[in-house]
Design a protein around this motif. Structure first.
Motif, PDB file in Angstrom:
ATOM      1  N   PHE A  37       0.840  -1.405  -0.084  1.00 55.04           N
ATOM      2  CA  PHE A  37      -0.068   0.215  -0.099  1.00 55.04           C
ATOM      3  C   PHE A  37       1.143   1.421  -0.212  1.00 55.04           C
ATOM      4  O   PHE A  37       2.223   0.720  -0.064  1.00 55.04           O
ATOM      5  CB  PHE A  37      -1.013   0.196   1.642  1.00 55.04           C
ATOM      6  CG  PHE A  37      -1.818  -1.110   0.986  1.00 55.04           C
ATOM      7  CD1 PHE A  37      -3.282  -0.519   1.219  1.00 55.04           C
ATOM      8  CD2 PHE A  37      -1.526  -2.453   2.012  1.00 55.04           C
ATOM      9  CE1 PHE A  37      -4.505  -1.650   1.226  1.00 55.04           C
ATOM     10  CE2 PHE A  37      -2.650  -3.305   1.836  1.00 55.04           C
ATOM     11  CZ  PHE A  37      -3.610  -3.019   1.113  1.00 55.04           C
ATOM     12  N   ARG A  38       0.546   2.149  -0.131  1.00 51.63           N
ATOM     13  CA  ARG A  38       0.808   3.694   0.049  1.00 51.63           C
ATOM     14  C   ARG A  38       0.897   4.700   0.072  1.00 51.63           C
ATOM     15  O   ARG A  38      -0.928   4.700   0.263  1.00 51.63           O
ATOM     16  CB  ARG A  38       1.493   3.782  -2.094  1.00 51.63           C
ATOM     17  CG  ARG A  38       0.592   4.431  -2.693  1.00 51.63           C
ATOM     18  CD  ARG A  38       1.032   4.891  -4.153  1.00 51.63           C
ATOM     19  NE  ARG A  38       0.366   4.822  -5.393  1.00 51.63           N
ATOM     20  CZ  ARG A  38       0.637   4.495  -5.971  1.00 51.63           C
ATOM     21  NH1 ARG A  38       2.420   4.674  -6.844  1.00 51.63           N
ATOM     22  NH2 ARG A  38       0.151   5.724  -7.017  1.00 51.63           N
ATOM     23  N   GLN A  39       0.969   5.735   0.777  1.00 50.92           N
ATOM     24  CA  GLN A  39       0.023   6.716   1.138  1.00 50.92           C
ATOM     25  C   GLN A  39       1.034   8.136   1.091  1.00 50.92           C
ATOM     26  O   GLN A  39       2.107   8.436   1.651  1.00 50.92           O
ATOM     27  CB  GLN A  39      -0.054   6.859   3.004  1.00 50.92           C
ATOM     28  CG  GLN A  39      -1.201   7.783   3.258  1.00 50.92           C
ATOM     29  CD  GLN A  39      -1.853   7.357   4.620  1.00 50.92           C
ATOM     30  OE1 GLN A  39      -1.016   6.442   5.495  1.00 50.92           O
ATOM     31  NE2 GLN A  39      -2.896   7.782   5.002  1.00 50.92           N
ATOM     32  N   ALA A  40      -0.118   9.363   0.388  1.00 56.88           N
ATOM     33  CA  ALA A  40       1.088  10.065  -0.186  1.00 56.88           C
ATOM     34  C   ALA A  40       0.049  11.236   1.051  1.00 56.88           C
ATOM     35  O   ALA A  40      -0.337  11.652   1.573  1.00 56.88           O
ATOM     36  CB  ALA A  40       0.518  10.692  -1.297  1.00 56.88           C
ATOM     37  N   PRO A  41       1.044  12.896   1.414  1.00 59.17           N
ATOM     38  CA  PRO A  41       0.805  13.689   2.023  1.00 59.17           C
ATOM     39  C   PRO A  41      -0.545  13.765   1.552  1.00 59.17           C
ATOM     40  O   PRO A  41      -0.986  14.695   0.978  1.00 59.17           O
ATOM     41  CB  PRO A  41       1.769  14.779   1.933  1.00 59.17           C
ATOM     42  CG  PRO A  41       3.029  13.882   1.280  1.00 59.17           C
ATOM     43  CD  PRO A  41       3.020  12.432   0.635  1.00 59.17           C
ATOM     44  N   LEU A  86       9.294   5.498 -12.793  1.00 59.24           N
ATOM     45  CA  LEU A  86       8.183   5.719 -11.964  1.00 59.24           C
ATOM     46  C   LEU A  86       8.012   7.059 -12.321  1.00 59.24           C
ATOM     47  O   LEU A  86       8.568   7.905 -13.164  1.00 59.24           O
ATOM     48  CB  LEU A  86       9.486   5.665 -11.145  1.00 59.24           C
ATOM     49  CG  LEU A  86       9.580   4.741  -9.874  1.00 59.24           C
ATOM     50  CD1 LEU A  86      10.882   4.428  -8.966  1.00 59.24           C
ATOM     51  CD2 LEU A  86       8.303   4.514  -8.889  1.00 59.24           C
ATOM     52  N   LYS A  87       6.571   7.673 -11.386  1.00 58.97           N
ATOM     53  CA  LYS A  87       6.274   8.939 -11.435  1.00 58.97           C
ATOM     54  C   LYS A  87       5.961   9.567 -10.652  1.00 58.97           C
ATOM     55  O   LYS A  87       6.134   9.284  -9.849  1.00 58.97           O
ATOM     56  CB  LYS A  87       4.587   8.836 -12.560  1.00 58.97           C
ATOM     57  CG  LYS A  87       4.636   7.462 -13.768  1.00 58.97           C
ATOM     58  CD  LYS A  87       3.555   7.772 -14.043  1.00 58.97           C
ATOM     59  CE  LYS A  87       3.125   6.947 -15.266  1.00 58.97           C
ATOM     60  NZ  LYS A  87       1.202   6.680 -15.965  1.00 58.97           N
ATOM     61  N   PRO A  88       5.714  10.911 -10.681  1.00 59.72           N
ATOM     62  CA  PRO A  88       6.010  12.344  -9.921  1.00 59.72           C
ATOM     63  C   PRO A  88       4.693  11.706  -8.981  1.00 59.72           C
ATOM     64  O   PRO A  88       5.306  11.024  -7.154  1.00 59.72           O
ATOM     65  CB  PRO A  88       5.837  13.511  -9.889  1.00 59.72           C
ATOM     66  CG  PRO A  88       6.659  13.326 -11.524  1.00 59.72           C
ATOM     67  CD  PRO A  88       6.818  11.790 -11.685  1.00 59.72           C
ATOM     68  N   GLU A  89       3.822  10.596  -9.536  1.00 58.15           N
ATOM     69  CA  GLU A  89       2.814  10.616  -8.657  1.00 58.15           C
ATOM     70  C   GLU A  89       2.658   9.580  -8.292  1.00 58.15           C
ATOM     71  O   GLU A  89       1.794   9.369  -7.037  1.00 58.15           O
ATOM     72  CB  GLU A  89       1.131  10.489  -9.865  1.00 58.15           C
ATOM     73  CG  GLU A  89       1.543   9.515 -10.520  1.00 58.15           C
ATOM     74  CD  GLU A  89       0.379   9.670 -11.719  1.00 58.15           C
ATOM     75  OE1 GLU A  89      -0.262   8.189 -11.946  1.00 58.15           O
ATOM     76  OE2 GLU A  89       0.966  10.365 -12.146  1.00 58.15           O
ATOM     77  N   ASP A  90       3.694   8.689  -8.011  1.00 57.66           N
ATOM     78  CA  ASP A  90       4.065   7.306  -7.419  1.00 57.66           C
ATOM     79  C   ASP A  90       4.855   8.199  -5.951  1.00 57.66           C
ATOM     80  O   ASP A  90       4.697   6.880  -4.856  1.00 57.66           O
ATOM     81  CB  ASP A  90       4.542   6.602  -7.961  1.00 57.66           C
ATOM     82  CG  ASP A  90       4.420   5.750  -9.061  1.00 57.66           C
ATOM     83  OD1 ASP A  90       3.175   5.550  -9.002  1.00 57.66           O
ATOM     84  OD2 ASP A  90       5.274   6.078 -10.598  1.00 57.66           O
ATOM     85  N   THR A  91       5.150   9.376  -5.371  1.00 54.62           N
ATOM     86  CA  THR A  91       5.507   9.579  -4.165  1.00 54.62           C
ATOM     87  C   THR A  91       5.038   9.635  -3.332  1.00 54.62           C
ATOM     88  O   THR A  91       3.771   9.844  -3.312  1.00 54.62           O
ATOM     89  CB  THR A  91       5.888  11.238  -5.068  1.00 54.62           C
ATOM     90  OG1 THR A  91       7.096  11.008  -5.471  1.00 54.62           O
ATOM     91  CG2 THR A  91       6.613  11.778  -3.161  1.00 54.62           C
ATOM     92  N   ALA A  92       5.379   8.506  -2.057  1.00 60.09           N
ATOM     93  CA  ALA A  92       4.099   8.267  -1.346  1.00 60.09           C
ATOM     94  C   ALA A  92       5.353   7.497  -0.380  1.00 60.09           C
ATOM     95  O   ALA A  92       6.456   7.054  -0.411  1.00 60.09           O
ATOM     96  CB  ALA A  92       3.218   7.078  -1.579  1.00 60.09           C
ATOM     97  N   GLN A 120       9.679   5.641   2.005  1.00 60.45           N
ATOM     98  CA  GLN A 120       9.374   6.470   1.715  1.00 60.45           C
ATOM     99  C   GLN A 120      10.223   6.629  -0.025  1.00 60.45           C
ATOM    100  O   GLN A 120      11.427   6.136  -0.156  1.00 60.45           O
ATOM    101  CB  GLN A 120       9.403   8.241   2.817  1.00 60.45           C
ATOM    102  CG  GLN A 120      10.006   9.123   1.494  1.00 60.45           C
ATOM    103  CD  GLN A 120       8.881   9.230   1.224  1.00 60.45           C
ATOM    104  OE1 GLN A 120       7.647  10.169   2.278  1.00 60.45           O
ATOM    105  NE2 GLN A 120       7.899  10.011   0.288  1.00 60.45           N
ATOM    106  N   VAL A 121       8.998   7.043  -0.804  1.00 56.16           N
ATOM    107  CA  VAL A 121       9.935   6.724  -1.998  1.00 56.16           C
ATOM    108  C   VAL A 121       8.933   8.477  -2.835  1.00 56.16           C
ATOM    109  O   VAL A 121       8.641   8.897  -2.546  1.00 56.16           O
ATOM    110  CB  VAL A 121       9.166   5.948  -2.798  1.00 56.16           C
ATOM    111  CG1 VAL A 121       9.624   5.683  -4.602  1.00 56.16           C
ATOM    112  CG2 VAL A 121       9.257   4.375  -2.171  1.00 56.16           C
ATOM    113  N   THR A 122       9.927   8.590  -3.188  1.00 56.03           N
ATOM    114  CA  THR A 122       9.898   9.956  -3.455  1.00 56.03           C
ATOM    115  C   THR A 122      10.151   9.645  -5.144  1.00 56.03           C
ATOM    116  O   THR A 122      11.976   9.936  -5.470  1.00 56.03           O
ATOM    117  CB  THR A 122      10.924  11.048  -3.287  1.00 56.03           C
ATOM    118  OG1 THR A 122      10.239  11.104  -1.764  1.00 56.03           O
ATOM    119  CG2 THR A 122      10.431  12.544  -3.512  1.00 56.03           C
TER     120      THR A 122
END
Length: 125
Positions: A37-41, A86-92, A120-122
């Motif tokens: 799972f992932r969770q962005a700010p 990877l895309k910026p929207e994958d940041t989470a 953290q993945v940025t």
């Protein structure tokens, strides 16, 4: 009871790749289906991928299909998430989770029994 620890997160540029690992301790790892799972700010935690106990079946969120690959190595008590293109929207923050029920497709956060602390993945553009 299984304990989960994620690793492998970091900063990458768009189009790059990253491999996340989830190390499981305990004697019952193979009795769990596993998920990422992932969770962005400011966002809710969302489903990314799932793999059954044997590793024979996998499912993915539409947003990552064709780019991410979930796998597990039961002999090593490890689960992985290979992330390509990877895309910026994958940041989470990415979390691994364990599910005692071995159905093929379970995506809701509340269905999973155990969670790691996240990594953290940025992805920069």
């Amino acid at each position: 009871q299984v304990q989960l620890v994620e690793s492998g997160g970091g900063l990458v540029q768009a189009g790059g790749s990253l491999r996340l690992s989830c190390a499981a301790s305990g004697r019952t790892f193979t009795t769990y289906a596993m998920g990422w799972f992932r969770q962005a700010p400011g966002a809710e935690r969302e489903f990314v991928a799932r793999i059954t106990r044997s590793g024979r079946s996998t499912v993915y969120a539409d947003s990552v299909k064709g780019r991410f690959t979930i796998s597990r190595d039961n002999a090593k008590n490890m689960m992985y998430l290979q992330m390509n293109s990877l895309k910026p929207e994958d940041t989470a923050v990415y979390y691994c989770a364990a599910d005692a029920i071995n159905s093929v497709d379970r995506r809701r956060v509340g269905l999973y029994d155990l969670w790691g602390q996240g990594t953290q993945v940025t992805v920069s553009s």
